[in-house]
Design a protein around this motif. Structure first.
Motif, short mmCIF file in Angstrom:
data_model
loop_
_atom_site.label_atom_id
_atom_site.label_comp_id
_atom_site.label_asym_id
_atom_site.label_seq_id
_atom_site.Cartn_x
_atom_site.Cartn_y
_atom_site.Cartn_z
N UNK A 105 3.87 -1.46 -8.99
CA UNK A 105 4.81 -0.79 -8.08
C UNK A 105 4.13 -0.42 -6.78
N UNK A 106 2.88 0.05 -6.86
CA UNK A 106 2.13 0.41 -5.65
C UNK A 106 1.97 -0.80 -4.74
N UNK A 107 1.72 -1.96 -5.35
CA UNK A 107 1.61 -3.18 -4.56
C UNK A 107 2.94 -3.52 -3.89
N UNK A 108 4.03 -3.32 -4.62
CA UNK A 108 5.36 -3.58 -4.06
C UNK A 108 5.66 -2.61 -2.91
N UNK A 109 5.32 -1.33 -3.08
CA UNK A 109 5.51 -0.36 -2.01
C UNK A 109 4.72 -0.78 -0.77
#
Length: 279
Positions: A105-109
């Motif tokens: 998710x952090x990568x997507x953000x």
């Protein structure tokens, strides 16, 4: 407290770290565990290679996430073959498999903050740094609550106590995560709709893989919430087919989609989140 599941083919070793029942609700499958180890190990090497090749070091969270997945499935494999009653093994695999998607998710953000920089801040409801700060913070808080709840559930079953309170703690963490991700989807949708007014053009392949990976991660999060809301030792939590289709499969799909849509392939080498090369 409900009796729970006891594997008739796997006698309980009755060790000091063993619960009286199999906390999973089933004995984990060797096939799922082995496949998880293999697929995430390949994904780890792939993402590590992409990060080094394109010097996209802000994408390291994906590398960390795949490592956690490998460790989590190793402990599921140990549970399936050696001791499905082990509380520590259950907690470790739960910790790793729950925490790993937080890194995805952090990568997507990060990618969405890149898009906002590329299209222009006027085309998004939040600034890039706010997107990163707010949603990563919510994910961390929600995940810590889930881990605490899962650990307390394990302790409750180990001590033959009612797991209702720790289950509610776990459910609270899942609810926060689903709600915050839903808001993030609004931010992503808003940005993509408003991007049509921007003079900047971004690859459709990149956008498609980003959206598909985001939906896959959200599907997995919704499954976890539904599982928690239904309650322990109910249908969703006691049938591994649901875990395989709604936890394992979506995360694998997201991991490989993010490799296919790796920003280095579309934006060049060595770009930072705020880098002028994006767009």
């Amino acid at each position: 407290m409900a009796q729970g599941y006891i594997d008739p083919k796997f006698p309980n070793p009755m060790g000091p770290n063993d619960a009286t029942i199999v906390i999973y609700g089933y004995t984990p499958s060797l096939a799922v565990a082995a496949l998880g180890i293999a697929l995430f190990f390949v994904a780890f090497n792939l993402h590590l290679w992409l990060v080094v090749r394109y010097r996209t070091y802000y994408f390291i969270p994906l590398v960390v996430g795949t490592v956690l997945e490998v460790v989590g499935y190793i402990f599921r494999l140990l549970s399936s073959q050696n001791d499905p009653y082990s509380v520590p093994w259950f907690v470790v695999q739960y910790f790793c498999i729950v925490v790993a998607p937080v890194f995805f998710s952090a990568a997507i953000y990060t990618l969405v903050s890149v898009l906002i920089n590329a299209y222009g801040k006027e085309h998004a409801p939040l600034r890039p740094k706010v997107v990163l700060g707010v949603f990563i913070t919510f994910d961390i808080v929600a995940t810590l609550i889930q881990i605490a709840g899962a650990a307390l559930v394990g302790v409750a079953y180990s001590n033959q106590k009612d797991p209702k309170t720790p289950s509610n703690i776990l459910l609270a963490g899942l609810s926060i995560q689903v709600a915050s991700f839903a808001v993030f989807l609004v931010v992503l949708g808003w940005t993509l709709i408003r991007s049509k007014r921007s003079p900047v053009t971004v690859s459709k392949v990149f956008l498609t893989t980003l959206v598909a990976a985001t939906v896959a991660v959200y599907l997995r999060t919704c499954f976890r919430l539904a599982e928690g809301a239904e309650g322990l030792m109910e249908k969703l939590s006691t049938h591994e087919v649901y875990f395989g289709c709604l936890e394992f499969a979506p995360v694998v799909v997201a991991t490989y989609l993010l490799a296919w849509g790796h920003p280095g392939r579309f934006f060049g080498h060595g770009n930072s989140v705020a880098g002028p090369g994006f767009g």
